[in-house]
Enzyme design. Structure first.
Site, mmCIF file in Angstrom:
data_model
loop_
_atom_site.group_PDB
_atom_site.id
_atom_site.type_symbol
_atom_site.label_atom_id
_atom_site.label_comp_id
_atom_site.label_asym_id
_atom_site.label_seq_id
_atom_site.Cartn_x
_atom_site.Cartn_y
_atom_site.Cartn_z
ATOM 1 N N ASN A 504 -6.368 -3.178 -3.982
ATOM 2 C CA ASN A 504 -7.506 -2.754 -3.163
ATOM 3 C C ASN A 504 -7.521 -3.457 -1.815
ATOM 4 O OD1 ASN A 504 -8.931 -0.691 -4.359
ATOM 5 N ND2 ASN A 504 -10.231 -2.021 -5.597
ATOM 6 N N ASP A 513 -9.364 3.942 -5.371
ATOM 7 C CA ASP A 513 -10.001 4.998 -6.161
ATOM 8 C C ASP A 513 -8.987 6.042 -6.599
ATOM 9 O OD1 ASP A 513 -12.398 3.743 -5.825
ATOM 10 O OD2 ASP A 513 -13.146 5.093 -4.256
ATOM 11 N N GLU A 540 -11.279 -1.723 -13.283
ATOM 12 C CA GLU A 540 -9.934 -1.170 -13.399
ATOM 13 C C GLU A 540 -9.467 -1.148 -14.842
ATOM 14 O OE1 GLU A 540 -9.375 -5.602 -12.579
ATOM 15 O OE2 GLU A 540 -10.778 -4.036 -12.058
#
Length: 625
Positions: A504, A513, A540
């Protein structure tokens, strides 16, 4: 002295009182109190209206009498209840007091007791009305009694003890179409259909039976062959013991009453059908069931050969969706008969909302193609009402958005038939109820879609479209209890994307995403059974519930998932185990027992996942038992 004063002075049941212009009692006779509504108010110096409320509101009339504008005023037929069983009747006469000795103008009020004459009149009226008999003095009052008898609108017949007719009134001739000469001397059975009187072949048998005491309903047959229902009462006349016994028969034409009774029955049946169908609309969510109930009920009530509901799908396509036929010999209608051409013809013909009520299809002016199709259907009489779904946003009359959904159709095939107004009204009401049912069905379908969408929102993770944590907890509890009851194994897979925070940070949250969505898609591709569940467990982290799956099967699926994610080759340059995105997996399996809870299975899978992450990642660990 005028005639009225002579009447006052005559020895009759007359009382009087005088009042002044203010309606105050000046003088009264001793017996006038028995006529008063409130005798205690009848005192000199009191308002006369207190004792005689009938005089209230007549002040202007009294003033005209005092001014000699009118001579007198009369009130007739006044009744006064003295006791529960005692009522007196009297007349009131009001005139200017002829006594010239009065200094002031006064009114003379005279009360005449007419009780005896009124009671006599009532008794005579009652006897004439109930029995039509005024024969107690036949020889002396024959002309008078003939007038009474002939003024009756009911049948009046006098017979001997053998039922031979001796006297009839004018109503008998009028109703039965016989002259007096044609009936006198004939048996009374002549006027009854099939010469039957309540299954008595001989009239004298009826006259000697207990049925004589009760009204009897019969069918009268006229001279011209028409029939009508009548109710007869019969009574014996025994005026002179030296004469033979005679019987008076009074018959009432029951045609109007029977018609009203039938109309009331029809109304009750119409209300029953509408109520039944309305209840179906409110209680049943099945539109087809409601439509089938409608055609079945209408078929039985209207006693027609076929009732159907035809639906328009487009300008060229339509279908019979509900049908009821009286006779199996009538062919059930289908799309072979209702062709696209006929569908277009029907749609254009009824688009405006018109109603077709054809008593005889061969005697009406319609489109030849339309008539040809009716002939093909072997229809002789047809009643067709459009089913219109109205646009609720505007009035029914002005809306151009009203939809012709279909047709409610009644067919008479065996013979022609005249359609009554109430039959058309009934089908219109039912068409409206069907439209309501259609709108309700549409709303219900929309509600189901909304509920399904809401349910998905409640149980689904918005990003990955797999089950959310709430749904995971619910399904895990359910499957735990089921496996415990059945004594079968339950497995759980927990997996985590390796170094996802670094992913991320390096690629951004939008890429993160998308990565989660790709991993979720791999899980759904591998897990195919309906009983299994893929869920997003955390940020996650994902979880997979596997009922009836042992450790070997769970390991096999876990490895397929690991390889599937690795095969995505999603670039991850910040990972310490690979240049692509990888996952770590923990697997746990056990048979649920009373002493354990679902948290036990979750804890074991979580510990296995922890070991996988601490032992190099991109691998699978099995929980130790």
């Amino acid at each position: 002295m005028n005639n009225l004063l002579r009447k006052i002075l005559a020895p009759k049941k007359i009382e009087y009182l005088t009042i002044n212009s203010e309606l105050v009692i000046v003088e009264s006779s001793w017996g006038v109190a028995r006529f008063a509504d409130s005798p205690e108010q009848l005192q000199l110096g009191e308002d006369v209206c207190m004792a005689f409320p009938e005089l209230i509101g007549l002040e202007e009339t009294f003033n005209k009498i005092l001014l000699s504008q009118i001579n007198q005023f009369e009130l007739k037929g006044i009744s006064r209840t003295i006791t529960q069983e005692n009522t007196i009747y009297f007349d009131i006469y009001v005139l200017k007091n002829p006594d010239n000795s009065c200094h002031n103008q006064e009114l003379l009020i005279v009360f005449e007791d007419t009780t005896e004459s009124i009671l006599k009149e009532q008794k005579i009226t009652q006897v004439a009305k109930e029995y039509g008999l005024a024969l107690s003095a036949l020889e002396k009052t024959k002309i008078y009694l003939d007038k009474i008898i002939n003024s009756m609108t009911n049948i009046l017949i006098v017979t001997d003890d053998q039922g031979m007719i001796k006297i009839i009134n004018q109503a008998t001739s009028f109703l039965l179409k016989y002259s007096k000469a044609e009936l006198i001397g004939q048996s009374i059975l002549t006027i009854f259909k099939d010469n039957q009187l309540k299954n008595y072949p001989q009239v004298n048998q009826f006259l000697l039976s207990a049925d004589l005491l009760m009204p009897v309903e019969v069918i009268c047959q006229t001279k011209i062959g028409t029939n009508f229902p009548a109710s007869f009462s019969c009574a014996a006349m025994n005026f002179d013991p030296h004469d033979s016994q005679e019987f008076v028969w009074i018959g009432q034409d029951m045609t109007a009453q029977k018609r009203v009774e039938f109309q009331l029955y029809q109304q009750a049946e119409r209300d029953r059908i509408l109520k039944r169908i309305t209840q179906h609309i409110h209680q049943s969510l099945s539109l087809q069931e409601t439509l089938q109930t409608t055609v079945t009920e209408v078929l039985g009530f209207l006693n027609v050969d076929r009732v159907l509901i035809y639906r328009f799908y487009s300008s060229e396509k339509g279908q019979v969706i509900a049908e009821s036929v009286r006779n199996s010999s009538l062919t059930s209608l289908d799309n072979i008969i209702f062709s696209s051409e006929f569908n277009s013809l029907l749609l254009s013909h009824f688009q405006t909302g018109k109603i077709d009520a054809f008593d005889n299809i061969y005697q009406v002016s319609v489109d030849s193609k339309y008539l040809d199709y009716l002939i093909q259907l072997k229809v002789k009489s047809s009643l067709i009402v459009p089913i219109i779904i109205y646009d609720a946003s505007v009035s029914q009359q002005s809306s151009n958005n009203n939809q012709l959904w279909g047709l409610l159709i009644a067919h008479q095939c065996q013979q022609t038939r005249h359609w009554e107004v109430w039959e058309t009204n009934l089908l219109e009401e039912l068409a409206l109820q069907i439209a309501i049912a259609l709108q309700q069905a549409e709303l219900y379908q929309q509600l189901q879609i909304v509920n399904q969408e809401l349910e998905q929102l409640v149980i689904e993770d918005g990003l990955t479209k797999v089950a959310n944590r709430r749904q995971f907890d619910r399904v895990l509890d359910h499957e735990w209890n089921r496996c415990r009851r059945e004594g079968v194994i339950l497995s759980l897979i927990l997996l985590d994307i390796d170094y996802f925070k670094q992913y991320n940070d390096n690629y951004g949250h939008l890429a993160g995403d998308f990565c989660l969505q790709q991993v979720a898609q791999v899980l759904q591709n591998v897990i195919q059974r309906n009983t299994d569940l893929v869920a997003r467990y955390g940020g996650e982290e994902f979880a997979i519930i596997l009922p009836n799956t042992d450790i070997n099967g769970s390991m096999h699926l876990a490895e397929k998932i690991r390889q599937g994610v690795e095969a995505l080759q999603v670039e991850h340059l910040k990972s310490e185990v690979s240049s692509y995105v990888t996952i770590s997996i923990g697997v746990a399996s056990l048979i649920p027992i009373e002493d354990l809870t679902p948290k036990t299975l979750v804890s074991q899978a979580d510990q296995a996942l922890y070991k996988a992450k601490n032992n190099g990642r991109n691998c699978i660990f099995i929980a130790s038992r």
